[in-house]
Write an enzyme that holds these catalytic residues in place. Structure first.
Site, PDB file in Angstrom:
ATOM      1  N   LEU A  12     -12.074  29.132 -25.778  1.00  0.00           N
ATOM      2  CA  LEU A  12     -12.500  29.215 -27.174  1.00  0.00           C
ATOM      3  C   LEU A  12     -13.808  28.440 -27.376  1.00  0.00           C
ATOM      4  O   LEU A  12     -13.882  27.242 -27.096  1.00  0.00           O
ATOM      5  CB  LEU A  12     -11.423  28.647 -28.098  1.00  0.00           C
ATOM      6  CG  LEU A  12     -10.027  29.253 -27.942  1.00  0.00           C
ATOM      7  CD1 LEU A  12      -9.120  28.770 -29.075  1.00  0.00           C
ATOM      8  CD2 LEU A  12     -10.077  30.779 -27.921  1.00  0.00           C
ATOM      9  N   ALA A  14     -16.057  29.415 -30.255  1.00  0.00           N
ATOM     10  CA  ALA A  14     -16.670  30.038 -31.433  1.00  0.00           C
ATOM     11  C   ALA A  14     -16.882  29.064 -32.579  1.00  0.00           C
ATOM     12  O   ALA A  14     -17.595  29.363 -33.540  1.00  0.00           O
ATOM     13  CB  ALA A  14     -15.807  31.200 -31.909  1.00  0.00           C
ATOM     14  N   ARG A  19     -18.623  18.382 -36.832  1.00  0.00           N
ATOM     15  CA  ARG A  19     -18.751  16.929 -36.669  1.00  0.00           C
ATOM     16  C   ARG A  19     -19.923  16.523 -35.772  1.00  0.00           C
ATOM     17  O   ARG A  19     -20.273  15.354 -35.704  1.00  0.00           O
ATOM     18  CB  ARG A  19     -17.407  16.368 -36.145  1.00  0.00           C
ATOM     19  CG  ARG A  19     -16.299  16.453 -37.175  1.00  0.00           C
ATOM     20  CD  ARG A  19     -14.917  16.320 -36.568  1.00  0.00           C
ATOM     21  NE  ARG A  19     -14.441  17.580 -35.979  1.00  0.00           N
ATOM     22  CZ  ARG A  19     -13.234  17.767 -35.451  1.00  0.00           C
ATOM     23  NH1 ARG A  19     -12.365  16.775 -35.428  1.00  0.00           N
ATOM     24  NH2 ARG A  19     -12.887  18.933 -34.941  1.00  0.00           N
ATOM     25  N   TYR A 382     -58.106  12.424 -11.278  1.00  0.00           N
ATOM     26  CA  TYR A 382     -57.508  13.591 -11.918  1.00  0.00           C
ATOM     27  C   TYR A 382     -57.824  14.818 -11.090  1.00  0.00           C
ATOM     28  O   TYR A 382     -58.994  15.162 -10.891  1.00  0.00           O
ATOM     29  CB  TYR A 382     -58.029  13.794 -13.357  1.00  0.00           C
ATOM     30  CG  TYR A 382     -57.556  15.112 -13.919  1.00  0.00           C
ATOM     31  CD1 TYR A 382     -56.198  15.333 -14.141  1.00  0.00           C
ATOM     32  CD2 TYR A 382     -58.440  16.160 -14.189  1.00  0.00           C
ATOM     33  CE1 TYR A 382     -55.733  16.557 -14.604  1.00  0.00           C
ATOM     34  CE2 TYR A 382     -57.986  17.386 -14.656  1.00  0.00           C
ATOM     35  CZ  TYR A 382     -56.623  17.574 -14.860  1.00  0.00           C
ATOM     36  OH  TYR A 382     -56.170  18.783 -15.318  1.00  0.00           O
ATOM     37  N   ASN A 393     -60.451  13.330   2.030  1.00  0.00           N
ATOM     38  CA  ASN A 393     -60.377  12.016   1.389  1.00  0.00           C
ATOM     39  C   ASN A 393     -60.949  12.124  -0.025  1.00  0.00           C
ATOM     40  O   ASN A 393     -62.107  12.499  -0.201  1.00  0.00           O
ATOM     41  CB  ASN A 393     -61.170  10.999   2.197  1.00  0.00           C
ATOM     42  CG  ASN A 393     -60.897   9.593   1.699  1.00  0.00           C
ATOM     43  OD1 ASN A 393     -59.965   8.941   2.134  1.00  0.00           O
ATOM     44  ND2 ASN A 393     -61.698   9.148   0.742  1.00  0.00           N
TER      45      ASN A 393
HETATM   46  C1  UD1 Z   1      -7.742  21.241 -31.661  1.00  0.00           C
HETATM   47  C2  UD1 Z   1      -6.224  21.387 -31.829  1.00  0.00           C
HETATM   48  C3  UD1 Z   1      -5.596  20.013 -31.797  1.00  0.00           C
HETATM   49  C4  UD1 Z   1      -5.920  19.352 -30.468  1.00  0.00           C
HETATM   50  C5  UD1 Z   1      -7.434  19.322 -30.205  1.00  0.00           C
HETATM   51  C6  UD1 Z   1      -7.675  18.935 -28.768  1.00  0.00           C
HETATM   52  C7  UD1 Z   1      -5.818  23.358 -33.225  1.00  0.00           C
HETATM   53  C8  UD1 Z   1      -5.475  23.853 -34.566  1.00  0.00           C
HETATM   54  N1  UD1 Z   1      -5.940  22.038 -33.090  1.00  0.00           N
HETATM   55  O1  UD1 Z   1      -8.236  20.507 -32.763  1.00  0.00           O
HETATM   56  O2  UD1 Z   1      -4.193  20.110 -31.925  1.00  0.00           O
HETATM   57  O3  UD1 Z   1      -5.417  18.020 -30.458  1.00  0.00           O
HETATM   58  O4  UD1 Z   1      -8.015  20.614 -30.403  1.00  0.00           O
HETATM   59  O5  UD1 Z   1      -9.031  18.727 -28.500  1.00  0.00           O
HETATM   60  O6  UD1 Z   1      -5.936  24.146 -32.318  1.00  0.00           O
HETATM   61  N2  UD1 Z   1     -12.640  27.405 -32.102  1.00  0.00           N
HETATM   62  C9  UD1 Z   1     -12.890  28.759 -32.152  1.00  0.00           C
HETATM   63  N3  UD1 Z   1     -12.685  29.407 -33.330  1.00  0.00           N
HETATM   64  C10 UD1 Z   1     -12.209  28.798 -34.446  1.00  0.00           C
HETATM   65  C11 UD1 Z   1     -11.950  27.410 -34.374  1.00  0.00           C
HETATM   66  C12 UD1 Z   1     -12.161  26.749 -33.196  1.00  0.00           C
HETATM   67  O7  UD1 Z   1     -13.314  29.365 -31.174  1.00  0.00           O
HETATM   68  O8  UD1 Z   1     -12.040  29.478 -35.463  1.00  0.00           O
HETATM   69  C13 UD1 Z   1     -12.898  26.694 -30.828  1.00  0.00           C
HETATM   70  C14 UD1 Z   1     -13.966  25.619 -30.924  1.00  0.00           C
HETATM   71  O9  UD1 Z   1     -15.238  26.128 -30.578  1.00  0.00           O
HETATM   72  C15 UD1 Z   1     -13.491  24.574 -29.916  1.00  0.00           C
HETATM   73  C16 UD1 Z   1     -11.990  24.775 -29.867  1.00  0.00           C
HETATM   74  O10 UD1 Z   1     -11.725  26.039 -30.432  1.00  0.00           O
HETATM   75  O11 UD1 Z   1     -14.031  24.796 -28.634  1.00  0.00           O
HETATM   76  C17 UD1 Z   1     -11.235  23.691 -30.630  1.00  0.00           C
HETATM   77  O12 UD1 Z   1     -11.661  23.697 -31.988  1.00  0.00           O
HETATM   78  P1  UD1 Z   1     -11.851  22.349 -32.797  1.00  0.00           P
HETATM   79  O13 UD1 Z   1     -12.284  22.700 -34.172  1.00  0.00           O
HETATM   80  O14 UD1 Z   1     -12.657  21.383 -32.035  1.00  0.00           O
HETATM   81  O15 UD1 Z   1     -10.326  21.858 -32.886  1.00  0.00           O
HETATM   82  P2  UD1 Z   1      -9.819  20.377 -33.108  1.00  0.00           P
HETATM   83  O16 UD1 Z   1      -9.900  20.038 -34.542  1.00  0.00           O
HETATM   84  O17 UD1 Z   1     -10.460  19.470 -32.150  1.00  0.00           O
HETATM   85 CA    CA Z   2     -12.083  19.718 -30.583  1.00  0.00          CA
END
Ligand code: UD1
Ligand code: CA
Length: 474
Positions: A12, A14, A19, A382, A393
């Site tokens: 994943l 996307a 943050r 240069y 040289n």
């Molecule tokens: C997520 C988990 C949390 C876990 C943590 C571990 C969920 C709901 N929560 O939280 O339990 O402790 O990761 O690091 O899964 N992403 C998508 N599409 C979306 C949302 C997110 O592709 O719609 C991808 C992001 O790019 C990322 C990953 O999913 O690579 C995790 O998303 P992020 O928003 O970082 O989740 P956390 O709040 O960290």
């Molecule tokens: Ca995360």
């Protein structure tokens, strides 16, 4: 026909990465010179899956472009990477929704599906293999990786039943006071049979604090169906941590940097001061090379064996041959042969070639120039847009005057010639084989081989001039 043991991986990538407070896609933030996502892809590819699907959305074009351009798998099993596919999640409606978006790209592949998050760059294939083994041994329907970080931060918590079984995962924002003390976090990596995974996902709803479809909800849905869910506790909490902000990224980069230096030392490279040495992922250094403090080796850089690099040196996208020494200098996008000496305090700019045994610096600047075998430019100079033969040289203060205000021109300095100190060579100009240019000359015309060019005012001496001036009372 797909076999029962086959594996597909969904990564994943996307999410917006709010943050990070950035315009750029989070998974492309570099760590030791390489996008975070590259490390996750490596770990996935090393498992030998039939297919890896990367789910992209926010800045998706950038993510696809970066992977297609730059992802060279570290150790593809059998020498070839797994088939890589992209799936779009146009609207980021949560991690559960993201996995749904990968369904089509998985096609008719069956077997196990491993879901990974693109923001966990310290993950290793060894840990993932141990996870798969554990899943099999426990005969679980669904497995996830959990860990116990020092700071529970915003991680989802693993809620267990009184018997110790995994019951569900609660996101930090949805925690009740009684759940606040849980010390086991969800790492965001899941393994289940393909069909089961999508069956569970079809029941996920978005009734939570963020209004998102949480992938984590498949845990209690599976439990509700009486299935066995297992959590594999990662032995190393750092390896599975998610990078959500730039401070976490900085700390993770520190971990990766140490690991790169450790491997390098074990391969026979001396790293005098790991705390001030920065070596990008993928940089190659030969045995018996010494890396002195405050040195940066970046990008596609390859250093031979028996070299001394540093102190205070940066080498970027360059090759340095065996036995060379580069100290207190910068080398960019250039080729340095064997037994070359650069520095101290020199800048080798893009597209320079320093052939075997050349010597450049103190205080030299070289750009788009070939410095021939054994040629010496030992002092400040240069050399730009110049071809210099072997055994030349170059005197102190030599300047190749390559720019006329509109265009750049080339200087040719042929084999064995001698350029006196403080000469200006106004390009385009050729200094023939074995010719001499007198110190202080400004050379505008070609110098034929084996001749001497003097191009400066003849010296005038006025004897007794000082005495006469004093007599005139001045
Ligand atoms: C997520 C988990 C949390 C876990 C943590 C571990 C969920 C709901 N929560 O939280 O339990 O402790 O990761 O690091 O899964 N992403 C998508 N599409 C979306 C949302 C997110 O592709 O719609 C991808 C992001 O790019 C990322 C990953 O999913 O690579 C995790 O998303 P992020 O928003 O970082 O989740 P956390 O709040 O960290
Ligand atoms: Ca995360």
């Amino acid at each position: 026909m797909p076999c029962k043991d086959s594996l597909s991986v969904i990564i994943l990538a996307a999410g917006q990465g709010t943050r990070m407070k950035s315009e750029a896609a989070k998974v492309l933030f570099p760590m030791c010179g390489r996008p975070m996502l590259g490390y996750v892809l490596d770990a996935a590819a090393a498992l030998g899956p039939q297919r890896i699907v990367v789910v992209v959305g926010h800045k998706g074009e950038d993510v696809i472009g970066s992977i297609n351009r730059a992802w060279i798998p570290d150790n593809p099993p059998g020498g070839r990477p797994a088939a890589l596919e992209f799936a779009w999640q146009r609207e980021q409606r949560g991690t559960g929704h993201a996995v749904l978006c990968a369904k089509e790209a998985l096609g008719d592949l069956r077997g196990d599906v491993l879901v990974l998050y693109g923001d966990t760059p310290l993950i290793t294939s060894d840990l993932l293999s141990a996870f798969r083994k554990d899943h099999k041994e426990k005969n679980a329907a669904l497995s996830l990786i959990s860990f116990s970080p020092e700071d529970m931060g915003a991680y989802g918590r693993v809620v267990r039943d009184p018997e110790g079984g995994v019951e569900r995962i609660v996101e930090a924002k949805d925690l009740t006071p009684s759940e606040a003390g849980i010390r086991e976090a969800n790492a965001g990596m899941y393994l289940a049979d393909h069909e089961l995974m999508y069956e569970l996902l079809s029941e996920v709803k978005n009734d939570n604090a963020k209004g998102e479809y949480y992938l984590t909800d498949i845990v209690h849905i599976a439990r509700g169906k009486g299935m066995k869910v297992s959590a594999f506790m990662a032995p190393d909490a750092l390896a599975v941590q998610g990078i959500n902000d730039r401070y976490a990224l900085a700390l993770a980069e520190g971990v990766m940097r140490k690991e790169i230096l450790r491997k390098m030392c074990l391969e026979g490279v001396t790293v005098r001061d790991p705390s001030s040495t920065y070596i990008d992922f993928g940089v190659k250094v030969g045995p018996d090379t010494v890396i002195e403090p405050q040195t940066y080796l970046r990008g596609a850089t390859e250093i031979g064996s028996g070299c001394v690099i540093g102190p205070g040196t940066e080498v970027l996208d360059s090759t340095v041959g065996d036995g060379s020494r580069v100290w207190r200098s910068v080398v960019e996008q250039s080729f340095v042969g064997k037994d070359v000496q650069i520095g101290p305090y020199s800048h080798i700019r893009p597209n320079a070639t320093l052939e075997e045994g050349a010597l450049v610096g103190n205080f030299a600047e070289v750009k788009n120039t070939i410095v021939g075998r054994g040629t010496k430019a030992h002092h400040h100079c240069y050399l730009g847009d110049t071809t210099i033969g072997p055994g030349v040289n170059i005197g102190a203060g030599t300047v190749t005057v390559n720019y006329d205000g509109t265009k750049k021109h080339r200087t040719i300095i042929e084999d064995g010639s001698f350029i006196g100190c403080n000469a200006n060579l106004i390009a385009p100009v050729t200094i023939g084989k074995g010719a001499y240019v007198a110190a202080g000359s400004t050379v505008t015309d070609d110098v034929p081989p084996l001749s001497l060019a003097i191009a400066r005012e003849r010296q005038v001496v006025k004897e007794g001039w000082v005495t006469r001036r004093k007599e005139q009372g001045r």
